[in-house]
Design a protein around this motif. Structure first.
Motif, mmCIF file in Angstrom:
data_model
loop_
_atom_site.group_PDB
_atom_site.id
_atom_site.type_symbol
_atom_site.label_atom_id
_atom_site.label_comp_id
_atom_site.label_asym_id
_atom_site.label_seq_id
_atom_site.Cartn_x
_atom_site.Cartn_y
_atom_site.Cartn_z
ATOM 1 N N TYR A 117 0.847 -1.189 0.000
ATOM 2 C CA TYR A 117 0.000 0.000 0.000
ATOM 3 C C TYR A 117 0.884 1.241 0.000
ATOM 4 O O TYR A 117 1.839 1.341 0.781
ATOM 5 N N SER A 126 0.882 5.108 0.717
ATOM 6 C CA SER A 126 0.120 6.131 1.417
ATOM 7 C C SER A 126 0.307 7.499 0.763
ATOM 8 O O SER A 126 1.380 7.786 0.220
ATOM 9 N N SER A 138 0.963 9.987 2.250
ATOM 10 C CA SER A 138 2.068 10.608 2.990
ATOM 11 C C SER A 138 3.423 10.366 2.327
ATOM 12 O O SER A 138 4.411 11.026 2.661
ATOM 13 N N THR A 143 5.293 3.707 2.403
ATOM 14 C CA THR A 143 4.752 2.459 1.859
ATOM 15 C C THR A 143 4.643 1.439 2.977
ATOM 16 O O THR A 143 5.588 1.255 3.751
ATOM 17 N N THR A 199 0.339 5.025 9.007
ATOM 18 C CA THR A 199 0.415 4.307 7.723
ATOM 19 C C THR A 199 -0.140 2.891 7.857
ATOM 20 O O THR A 199 -0.832 2.391 6.964
ATOM 21 N N GLU A 243 -3.992 2.980 7.791
ATOM 22 C CA GLU A 243 -4.465 3.130 6.412
ATOM 23 C C GLU A 243 -4.331 1.805 5.650
ATOM 24 O O GLU A 243 -5.241 1.395 4.917
ATOM 25 N N ALA A 244 -3.178 1.163 5.823
ATOM 26 C CA ALA A 244 -2.898 -0.072 5.083
ATOM 27 C C ALA A 244 -3.859 -1.185 5.460
ATOM 28 O O ALA A 244 -4.312 -1.947 4.593
ATOM 29 N N HIS A 274 -7.012 -0.693 3.609
ATOM 30 C CA HIS A 274 -6.784 -0.958 2.177
ATOM 31 C C HIS A 274 -6.634 -2.451 1.913
ATOM 32 O O HIS A 274 -7.234 -2.989 0.970
#
Length: 536
Positions: free
Chosen positions: A322, A324, A326, A329, A452, A455-456, A459
């Motif tokens: 993933y 991001s 930002s 990764t 991160t 978020e991952a 996802h």
């Protein structure tokens, strides 16, 4: 042999090797109009799972087929071609003379295969390894897991076979290198299963791999090599701007002008000694994060649907990434189906996690590293060794948060998103020993990592249903994904200190068993091309 590819079999057609070959033969006869009597042998060259349609999971094969009347069959089937099977070609021996044995430091994948190749070619090799042999280190690790009393010899990081001995024995690599075939052949000759030659994601398993490396060690000794365990490189002596001898265990010396450094990614004290000797080195990016655990049965369902329990499939794996907004990764790494989260600290007062699976991959949980990339800009200073300080800060914090008893910090994914401390386990129970302590991962890892990861997780759940399950477990901390420093070398693999050849993962040139072994072979080839064998 003729190359016949993209042959698809139903799962029931591949229950065992005999059934598999019989059904491959039937498919070949039917599609290519080749007579049964003309097929002499079918060799599986590649076997992969096609699970894109959950309603029809298949095996896909590439084969090499030995036939009678080969020329006539090729004329009749112009789309078929002769099989092209590349083989490893040995390099030619050089002309320079050395009167001393070649010393190889470290008996992980790079040191193992460098010393194996050199010994096979007739060179005098002396391997020094600061850890134990594979059998004794297994006993020490088992004792640590059961008692929680750490001793240096119990480290999963050091010893025969390297850190990879206590992993899944995964043999995947993105490198398209003929040396991969040599490595697989050597592993098979020393007890690994034949199928690693052709399955898409080969693995050996910790329980088998430790016996394979022991057998390789015995072969090296039979070919004239010498292996010294519990032997640490403590100093190098440079004379006339070239290596002349090394010090081991602070009080013994070995004369040598060729030193191969397969030291692994955690030999901080050795790298510091080399830095003090003015070896050129630079900091490099790596990754930090946690291990994530799910029920293996749920991963199987997500990957294989209604075929999840089919006996032909085994435990499912995954590989996810993933990117991001930002700029960071997040990705999964070293995924261990049916595996265990393991303590991987190399010194007292640290907690580091890793993962392993046995050959059957039949543990209840699946686990994987869940990592976020970091760069030298994240390190506390611009010093080449600052990445080690960066790692150490999180490992010490993990030890303290876990209770200063080698328990690992842990949090359920549901509470991770809410930034709350978990107070119970749900469907997933931790596999980590000696034990775990509930913490908030935001207390352990920096915000740019935890943000991160959050978020991952969301996802990844879209790619693999259930990945973001609230009962999945995050166990910290994983900081040894690769080396935080690169030991500079030239095109001949020689460092700025003449006679010293950094190689493998610890030198910053590999990541994993296969790439490290390939780099070890390449380094050994440089020695062979430069030096004559010492036949005295």
């Amino acid at each position: 042999m003729i190359s016949i590819n993209e042959i698809k079999l139903q799962l029931d057609e591949a229950i065992n090797k005999e059934t598999e070959i019989n059904h491959l033969k039937k498919k070949i006869i039917k599609k290519w109009n080749i007579k049964d009597a003309d097929i002499l042998e079918i060799k599986i060259n590649r076997k992969a799972i096609d699970a894109r349609k959950k309603s029809e999971v298949l095996f896909v094969y590439n084969t090499h087929v030995l036939v009678k009347n080969e020329k006539a069959i090729l004329i009749k089937n112009p789309k078929l071609t002769l099989a092209k099977e590349k083989t490893y070609e040995e390099v030619s021996e050089g002309e320079m003379i050395t009167t001393h044995p070649i010393v190889v430091v470290g008996f992980g994948p790079s040191g193992l295969f460098a010393s194996y190749l050199l010994a096979k070619r007739g060179y005098k090799v002396h391997v020094i390894e600061q850890g134990e042999d594979a059998i004794n280190r297994t006993k020490e690790v088992d004792a640590f897991l059961s008692t929680g009393k750490f001793n240096y010899k119990a480290s999963i990081l050091y010893g025969e076979g390297g850190a990879g001995t206590f992993s899944d024995g995964k043999l995947t690599t993105l490198l398209n290198d003929i040396r991969s075939k040599l490595i697989l052949d050597v592993f098979i000759e020393n007890g690994a299963p034949e199928e690693i030659r052709y399955v898409n994601k080969p693995h050996i398993g910790t329980d088998v791999l430790k016996h394979v490396v022991v057998h390789m060690r015995k072969q090296i000794i039979d070919m004239g090599g010498k292996i010294s365990f519990n032997t640490k490189l403590t100093d190098i002596i440079i004379k006339d701007q070239k290596l002349s001898k090394i010090e081991i265990n602070h009080n013994e010396f070995i004369d040598t002008d060729i030193l191969l450094l397969g030291i692994g990614h955690s030999a901080k004290d050795t790298v510091k000694m080399l830095y003090d000797k003015h070896m050129s080195m630079t900091p490099k990016p790596f990754s930090i994060g946690v291990r994530i655990e799910h029920l293996q049965s749920e991963i199987n369902k997500a990957q294989y649907g209604i075929f999840a329990q089919h006996q032909a499939l085994g435990a499912a794996d995954y590989k996810l990434s993933y990117h991001s907004p930002s700029g960071r990764t997040a990705y999964t790494f070293c995924m261990c189906p049916g595996g265990y989260v393991m303590p991987s600290n190399g010194e007292e007062g640290h907690v580091v996690t890793n993962g392993m699976s046995k050959s059957m991959r039949n543990g209840k949980n699946a686990n994987s590293a869940l990592l976020v990339n970091v760069t030298p800009n994240d390190f506390p200073s611009a010093h080449p060794l600052s990445g080690f300080d960066f790692q150490e800060s999180f490992e010490k914090k993990a030890f303290e948060l876990g209770g200063s008893n080698y328990f690992a910090p842990i949090q359920r994914v549901g509470e991770f998103h809410q930034d709350k401390i978990s107070n119970h386990f749900g469907e997933v129970n931790p596999s980590y020993e000696p034990g775990t302590t509930f913490v908030k991962m935001t207390s352990l890892l920096p915000n740019y990592v935890t943000d991160t990861l959050k978020e991952a997780l969301i996802h990844f759940d879209k790619q693999l249903q259930g990945f973001n399950h609230p009962d999945a477990l995050l166990t910290g901390v994983e900081t040894r994904s690769s080396s935080p420093v690169r030991l500079e070398r030239n095109e001949f693999h020689e460092s700025s200190l003449k006679g010293i050849y950094p190689m493998g993962e610890g030198a910053g040139y590999a990541g994993g068993i296969m790439s490290s072994a390939i780099d070890g072979i390449k380094t050994a080839e440089q020695i062979i091309m430069k030096y004559k064998r010492n036949k005295s």
